[in-house]
Motif scaffolding. Structure first.
Motif, short mmCIF file in Angstrom:
data_model
loop_
_atom_site.label_atom_id
_atom_site.label_comp_id
_atom_site.label_asym_id
_atom_site.label_seq_id
_atom_site.Cartn_x
_atom_site.Cartn_y
_atom_site.Cartn_z
N TRP A 110 26.95 30.35 28.15
CA TRP A 110 28.11 30.88 27.42
C TRP A 110 29.09 29.76 27.08
O TRP A 110 29.88 29.88 26.15
CB TRP A 110 28.81 31.96 28.24
CG TRP A 110 27.96 33.15 28.56
CD1 TRP A 110 27.54 33.54 29.81
CD2 TRP A 110 27.42 34.10 27.64
NE1 TRP A 110 26.77 34.67 29.72
CE2 TRP A 110 26.68 35.04 28.39
CE3 TRP A 110 27.48 34.26 26.25
CZ2 TRP A 110 26.02 36.13 27.81
CZ3 TRP A 110 26.82 35.33 25.67
CH2 TRP A 110 26.10 36.24 26.44
N ASP A 111 29.04 28.68 27.85
CA ASP A 111 29.91 27.52 27.61
C ASP A 111 29.19 26.40 26.86
O ASP A 111 29.56 25.24 26.96
CB ASP A 111 30.46 26.99 28.93
CG ASP A 111 29.36 26.42 29.83
OD1 ASP A 111 28.16 26.73 29.60
OD2 ASP A 111 29.69 25.68 30.78
N ARG A 130 33.00 21.84 23.93
CA ARG A 130 32.21 22.96 24.43
C ARG A 130 33.08 24.20 24.53
O ARG A 130 34.31 24.13 24.48
CB ARG A 130 31.54 22.65 25.77
CG ARG A 130 32.47 22.48 26.93
CD ARG A 130 31.71 22.03 28.19
NE ARG A 130 30.49 22.78 28.43
CZ ARG A 130 29.28 22.20 28.55
NH1 ARG A 130 29.13 20.90 28.45
NH2 ARG A 130 28.21 22.95 28.79
N HIS A 131 32.46 25.35 24.64
CA HIS A 131 33.19 26.61 24.71
C HIS A 131 33.75 26.85 26.11
O HIS A 131 33.25 26.30 27.10
CB HIS A 131 32.26 27.76 24.29
CG HIS A 131 31.91 27.73 22.83
ND1 HIS A 131 32.73 28.24 21.86
CD2 HIS A 131 30.83 27.21 22.19
CE1 HIS A 131 32.16 28.06 20.67
NE2 HIS A 131 31.01 27.44 20.84
N THR A 132 34.77 27.70 26.17
CA THR A 132 35.46 27.97 27.43
C THR A 132 35.52 29.48 27.67
O THR A 132 36.51 30.13 27.33
CB THR A 132 36.88 27.37 27.42
OG1 THR A 132 37.58 27.87 26.26
CG2 THR A 132 36.83 25.86 27.37
N ASP A 136 36.36 32.51 25.02
CA ASP A 136 35.70 31.69 24.00
C ASP A 136 34.26 31.44 24.44
O ASP A 136 34.02 30.62 25.33
CB ASP A 136 36.45 30.36 23.82
CG ASP A 136 35.70 29.38 22.94
OD1 ASP A 136 35.01 29.83 22.01
OD2 ASP A 136 35.80 28.16 23.20
N ALA A 138 29.89 30.91 23.41
CA ALA A 138 29.03 30.23 22.44
C ALA A 138 28.23 31.23 21.62
O ALA A 138 27.00 31.24 21.62
CB ALA A 138 28.10 29.26 23.17
N ALA A 351 28.44 28.92 15.99
CA ALA A 351 29.18 28.78 17.24
C ALA A 351 28.63 27.63 18.09
O ALA A 351 29.33 27.10 18.95
CB ALA A 351 29.15 30.08 18.04
N HIS A 393 23.41 32.78 20.92
CA HIS A 393 23.83 31.54 20.27
C HIS A 393 23.51 31.54 18.77
O HIS A 393 24.25 30.97 17.97
CB HIS A 393 23.15 30.32 20.91
CG HIS A 393 23.39 30.19 22.37
ND1 HIS A 393 24.62 30.39 22.95
CD2 HIS A 393 22.55 29.85 23.38
CE1 HIS A 393 24.53 30.19 24.26
NE2 HIS A 393 23.28 29.86 24.54
N ARG A 409 39.98 33.28 18.61
CA ARG A 409 38.70 33.73 18.06
C ARG A 409 38.77 35.15 17.53
O ARG A 409 39.41 36.02 18.11
CB ARG A 409 37.60 33.70 19.15
CG ARG A 409 37.26 32.34 19.74
CD ARG A 409 36.40 31.50 18.82
NE ARG A 409 35.16 32.11 18.41
CZ ARG A 409 34.02 32.04 19.09
NH1 ARG A 409 33.96 31.38 20.23
NH2 ARG A 409 32.91 32.60 18.62
N TYR A 411 35.71 37.62 16.70
CA TYR A 411 34.26 37.74 16.75
C TYR A 411 33.74 38.72 15.69
O TYR A 411 34.42 39.70 15.34
CB TYR A 411 33.81 38.19 18.14
CG TYR A 411 34.02 37.15 19.21
CD1 TYR A 411 33.03 36.20 19.49
CD2 TYR A 411 35.20 37.08 19.93
CE1 TYR A 411 33.21 35.23 20.46
CE2 TYR A 411 35.40 36.11 20.91
CZ TYR A 411 34.40 35.19 21.17
OH TYR A 411 34.59 34.21 22.13
#
Length: 442
Positions: A110-111, A130-132, A136, A138, A351, A393, A409, A411
């Protein structure tokens, strides 16, 4: 005069909006004529073009014939509280690589990092880092279960219930050998028994999607196949395919099969190979990935039993382009190979690959999915694969997603439809697919 000018501006705006909408619709539904720019993991295909490719006549094709005929893709009634059928000729790709702090002490996948483009000039114009999670993640969509862990028994149970609801009878599990993982994840082979057990509770079968890993060779594949059959072959959920000749064998999908040259595969997959599995307890139905047109000849020379296309982005590759499926099916029919087209609800991987917007395929509230499903149906395949249940992803998932907005974000979601929209579409299509197959056999 002011009123006229205002009306003219409004008319111009509406006309522009109409043109934009029309172009986006065409972009979504019409296949590309050529081979689109490649995503990471595919940019090295051309580097192998200088390898010597075997002539088809140099290597005997694998035993068994796979022309359309009676198969083991039967309708069954579920063991759960739902009383409806599922279909073993509908296979769905499944990923087991997600992690969360509650189960794994950290987020996994997910990150995911923002993958840089291989051209530094292009890479410099896009976001990095990278995503957090959890706000947030991926993915361009947000799962109803949140950024979950594949180790969570409740998640596995929910997934099997959703796959059952979609009527997909075979879960195709992304698999790495023990102790091995993809570049962004951790080993998951220890989770396979839990997946098999959960699938069995819902009358779902499990096939294996063997991924590329460092050092994957025909010899290591021999060891992998032996390991899988020895460990899982007696489990009630282990999938076996019945060909028109009556042979009942395990079926394996081999991702990025083109990374290994045909002469090496032939050592494993042809009767005269130095370490052949043909005619042994480890024989099976082995299905290779077609990306470029030339791969079909390599697949035949290698001794594979079938071809699949995987990618859900119509026009992205030769294999994933709907307009080429009729020709691929004809090639397979003339060479006793299975053709297994892969369909998906859409594609958006920006993403994780922010520079890859040109390969996005909008869902159009399910119309893209229905177009793909109809394209598959038109070539009368024995099996169809769905990309995917949960490849978040790349935005190909049919798993339940929900609307989500954060400070940074917004979505995508399935509205105006409900979270289960793509599960329902899959069931409707699976039922229609099997009705049509009955007509073909008549």
């Amino acid at each position: 005069m002011t009123r006229l000018r205002r009306k003219a501006l409004v008319a111009l705006f509406l006309f522009t909006l109409f043109i934009f909408g029309t172009m986006m619709g065409l972009r979504t539904l019409k296949p590309s004529d050529g081979f689109s720019d490649l995503a990471p993991g595919m940019d090295f295909i051309g580097e192998r073009s200088d390898r010597r490719r075997l002539d088809v006549k140099d290597v005997a094709a694998s035993p068994g014939q796979f022309h359309t005929g009676n198969s083991d893709t039967k309708v069954v009634f579920t063991k759960s509280d739902r009383e409806y059928s599922i279909f073993y000729d509908v296979h769905i790709f499944y990923y087991l690589w997600y992690g969360s702090p509650s189960m794994d002490n950290k987020y996994i996948h997910w990150d995911h990092v923002l993958v840089p483009h291989w051209d530094p000039k292009i890479a410099a114009s896009h976001a990095q880092g990278r995503h957090t999670p959890p706000e947030d993640i991926a993915s361009s969509f947000y799962p109803e279960l949140g950024p979950y862990s594949s180790r969570d028994p409740k998640v596995l149970e929910s997934h099997m219930a959703q796959i059952e609801a979609a009527a997909a009878g075979v879960l195709v599990l992304s698999w790495y050998p023990p102790g091995v993982a993809d570049d962004h994840g951790e080993p998951t082979e220890d989770l396979v028994p839990a997946v098999m057990d959960a699938a069995h509770r819902h009358s779902i079968k499990v096939a294996f999607h063997i991924q590329p890993y460092k050092g994957r060779t025909d010899q290591s594949m021999h060891d992998n196949i032996k390991y899988i059959i020895d460990k899982y072959g007696k489990h009630g959920a282990f999938y076996r395919f019945r060909s028109s000749t009556g042979r009942v064998l395990p079926l394996f999908y081999i991702y990025d099969s083109y990374l290994t040259p045909p002469e090496s595969w032939a050592e494993l997959l042809t009767t005269k190979g130095s370490h052949t599995i043909r005619g042994t307890p480890y024989d099976g139905v082995f299905v290779a990935l077609i990306v470029e047109e030339r791969h079909k000849h390599d697949i035949l020379a290698s001794g594979f039993d079938g071809i699949y296309t995987y990618f859900a982005s119509n026009g992205f590759s030769f294999g994933s382009s709907h307009q080429n499926w009729k020709a691929i099916k004809a090639f397979c029919d003339s060479n006793n190979l299975l053709f297994i087209p892969s369909v998906g609800p859409g594609y958006v991987d920006t993403a994780v690959r922010p520079w890859n917007n040109h390969n996005t395929r909008n869902r159009v509230n399910g119309r893209y999915y229905e177009t793909s499903l109809q394209a598959a149906l038109s070539v009368r395949p024995e099996i169809v694969t769905i990309t995917s249940f949960n490849q978040w992803h790349e935005g190909t998932q049919i798993e339940k997603a929900v609307p989500k907005k954060t400070v940074t974000r917004l979505y995508l979601d399935y509205q105006p439809n409900q979270p289960e929209h793509y599960l329902e579409l899959t069931r409707q299509w699976a039922e229609n697919f099997n009705k049509e197959k009955d007509k073909w056999l008549m």
